[in-house]
Design an enzyme around this catalytic site. Structure first.
Site, PDB file in Angstrom:
ATOM      1  N   GLU A 121       6.143   0.577   4.016  1.00 55.62           N
ATOM      2  CA  GLU A 121       5.958  -0.597   3.139  1.00 55.62           C
ATOM      3  C   GLU A 121       7.085  -1.615   3.243  1.00 55.62           C
ATOM      4  O   GLU A 121       7.582  -2.129   2.235  1.00 55.62           O
ATOM      5  CB  GLU A 121       5.735  -0.123   1.689  1.00 55.62           C
ATOM      6  N   GLU A 148      -3.601   6.909   5.211  1.00 54.22           N
ATOM      7  CA  GLU A 148      -3.727   7.228   3.768  1.00 54.22           C
ATOM      8  C   GLU A 148      -5.093   6.801   3.243  1.00 54.22           C
ATOM      9  O   GLU A 148      -5.220   6.163   2.201  1.00 54.22           O
ATOM     10  CB  GLU A 148      -2.614   6.511   2.972  1.00 54.22           C
TER      11      GLU A 148
HETATM   12  C1  XIL Z   1       1.728   8.324  -3.881  1.00 53.16           C
HETATM   13  C2  XIL Z   1       1.404   9.757  -4.277  1.00 53.16           C
HETATM   14  O1  XIL Z   1       0.098  10.057  -3.897  1.00 53.16           O
HETATM   15  C3  XIL Z   1       1.578   9.933  -5.759  1.00 53.16           C
HETATM   16  O2  XIL Z   1       1.399  11.305  -6.116  1.00 53.16           O
HETATM   17  C4  XIL Z   1       2.967   9.456  -6.194  1.00 53.16           C
HETATM   18  O3  XIL Z   1       3.066   9.503  -7.575  1.00 53.16           O
HETATM   19  C5  XIL Z   1       3.235   8.046  -5.691  1.00 53.16           C
HETATM   20  O4  XIL Z   1       3.017   7.976  -4.306  1.00 53.16           O
HETATM   21  N1  XIL Z   1       1.415   4.641  -0.394  1.00 53.16           N
HETATM   22  C6  XIL Z   1       2.220   5.629   0.100  1.00 53.16           C
HETATM   23  C7  XIL Z   1       2.210   6.967  -0.535  1.00 53.16           C
HETATM   24  O5  XIL Z   1       2.872   5.460   1.139  1.00 53.16           O
HETATM   25  O6  XIL Z   1       3.448   7.622  -0.434  1.00 53.16           O
HETATM   26  C8  XIL Z   1       1.784   6.873  -1.981  1.00 53.16           C
HETATM   27  O7  XIL Z   1       1.665   8.200  -2.493  1.00 53.16           O
HETATM   28  C9  XIL Z   1       0.483   6.115  -2.103  1.00 53.16           C
HETATM   29  C10 XIL Z   1       0.651   4.707  -1.608  1.00 53.16           C
END
Ligand code: XIL
Length: 362
Positions: free
Chosen positions: A152, A258
Site C-alpha cells: 500500500e 487478496e
Molecule cells: C486485514 C486483516 O484481514 C484483518 O484481520 C486486520 O484486522 C487488518 O488487516 N489489505 C491488506 C491486508 O494488505 O493486510 C488487510 O488484512 C486487508 C487489506
C-alpha cells in the site's frame, strides 16, 4: 489395476467429495487463501480440511505483519508465524509472506519512526527496516515462495507515494531499499509490490511510474500484487484486465493477492468526507443470511472475473482469496461490523453458488 482406475477417475474424486480449486486451475495459476496462525484451537477441523483440500498456497492474514512480529524494538514474536509455516510444510502448501513493510503510519509500530523524543533520521529508519527485513525474511529463507515486500505504498489522492513517516523521514527510495534488503535476506523468494485499487486509472498510472523507476534502479522486484478487494455490482472488469496487461508488459508477474467480492458495497463509507458513516454503521442487511438473488449476482461476477484471469493466465501466477470463508472474512468487521458474504464458501465452510460457477468454467 488400481493405478489405471485412479488415472481414469475424474479430477475431483481423488481428493474427496468436492472438486478443488487448486486442481481445477493447476495449469493456469496457484490458488491460495489467507489464514492466520495455526496454533491448536485456531481452526475447526472442517476448516483445516477446506484449506488442505482446496488450496495450494497460504498467506498469513496478520501474523507476519510488522506489528505482529516486532511490536517493540528487538523483541520478535514468531510463535504464530512459525506455526503457520510448519502447517504449510506438512500440508504441501506454499507460503506467501505478507508483509515486510506496510507503508502506512498506523500500520507501523511507532518506535520505528522515533529516536527518543525526536523523529528518527533517515539512516536510523532504514537501518531498522533492514534489521526487520533481514531477521524476518532471513528466518524463513528458502521456506517461503514469495514476500509482499512493500504494501500500500501508493497514494489514493493527488500525491504519488502515500504520505507517511516512511516517506517523510526516509524518502521515496525506502521502497527500493526494502526490495534490496529482502532480496539479500532471501534470494530465492519472489518479491512483490502489493496494493489496492491499482486498476483505477489514476492509481494505475502511479503504479506503472513506480514500477518503471524501480526497474531503472535495478531493484529486485518480480511481481505486482493486485489486492483485488472488489464490491458486488462494481467490479471494474475492463480496468482489471488492462492493468494486468500493463504490468505484464513491464516483464513482471501478476498475482491477485487478496481477492474477495463484498456483498455489501462499502465505498460510501469514505465518500464526501465520511458523512454517511453513522448511517452506514447501522447497515447489516444480510444478518439472517444472504438472499439467493445476491448470491446469484455474486456468482456471475466471480465467473466473469475468473474468465479474465483465465484469459490472462500467461501473466497471472497466483490468485489468493482473502480469508477462508464468509464467517472468517475481514469484511465482517471492516470498515464496520456486519454479517458479510464475500467469499466462495459460507459460514459452514460449504461451497456457495460462486464456487460452482467458477468450477463450471470451461
Ligand atoms: C486485514 C486483516 O484481514 C484483518 O484481520 C486486520 O484486522 C487488518 O488487516 N489489505 C491488506 C491486508 O494488505 O493486510 C488487510 O488484512 C486487508 C487489506
Amino acid at each position: 489395476m488400481l493405478v489405471l482406475w485412479v488415472g481414469l477417475m475424474p479430477w475431483w474424486s481423488a481428493r474427496g467429495a468436492e472438486p478443488s480449486l487448486r486442481d481445477k486451475f493447476q495449469r493456469q495459476f496457484i490458488v491460495g487463501v489467507a489464514a492466520d496462525g495455526f496454533l491448536p484451537g485456531d481452526y475447526r477441523s472442517n476448516e483445516l480440511q477446506l484449506i488442505r483440500t482446496q488450496f495450494g498456497a497460504l498467506t498469513p492474514a496478520n501474523c507476519m505483519k510488522m506489528d505482529a512480529l516486532q511490536r517493540q524494538e528487538g523483541r520478535f514474536n514468531f510463535g504464530m508465524a512459525d506455526a503457520l509455516v510448519a502447517f504449510a510444510a506438512s500440508n504441501h502448501l506454499k507460503v506467501c509472506g505478507h508483509t515486510l513493510v506496510w507503508a502506512k503510519d498506523d500500520r507501523t509500530p511507532p518506535w520505528f519512526f522515533a529516536d527518543g523524543t525526536n523523529a528518527a533520521s533517515r539512516e536510523l529508519l532504514l537501518a531498522r527496516m533492514e534489521t526487520h527485513i533481514d531477521t524476518v525474511a532471513g528466518r524463513y529463507r528458502g521456506k517461503l515462495a514469495s514476500w509482499d515486500v512493500v504494501n500500500e505504498a501508493l497514494d489514493d489522492g493527488t500525491n504519488f507515494i502515500r504520505p507517511s513517516q516512511w516517506l517523510s523521514l526516509a524518502g521515496e527510495d525506502f521502497i527500493a531499499k526494502a526490495f534490496e534488503y529482502a532480496h539479500a535476506a532471501d534470494p530465492g523468494a519472489v518479491l512483490i509490490l502489493n496494493d489496492y485499487n491499482v486498476e483505477q486509472p489514476g492509481k494505475r498510472e502511479k503504479l506503472l511510474r513506480l514500477l518503471r523507476s524501480l526497474q531503472e534502479r535495478k531493484a529486485p522486484i518480480h511481481a505486482v500484487g493486485i489486492q483485488g478487494h472488489y464490491e458486488l455490482d462494481a467490479v471494474p472488469f475492463k480496468e482489471i484486465e488492462e492493468t494486468i496487461k500493463a504490468i505484464h508488459a513491464l516483464g513482471l508477474e501478476v498475482m491477485i493477492t487478496e481477492f474477495d467480492i463484498d456483498a455489501i458495497p462499502r465505498s460510501r463509507w469514505w465518500a464526501d468526507g465520511g458523512k454517511y458513516r453513522e448511517e452506514m454503521a447501522k447497515l447489516n442487511p444480510y444478518a439472517e443470511g444472504c438472499p439467493a438473488d445476491v448470491l446469484a449476482r455474486q456468482a456471475a461476477q466471480y465467473e466473469q472475473i475468473f474468465g479474465i484471469f483465465l484469459r490472462q493466465s500467461g501473466a497471472i501466477t497466483r490468485v489468493t482469496f482473502w480469508d477462508l470463508h464468509d464467517g472468517r472474512s475481514w469484511l465482517n468487521h471492516f470498515p464496520w461490523e456486519r454479517a458479510n458474504h464475500p467469499l466462495l464458501f459460507d459460514r459452514e465452510a460449504k461451497p456457495k453458488p460462486a464456487f460452482r460457477a467458477i468450477m463450471a468454467l470451461p
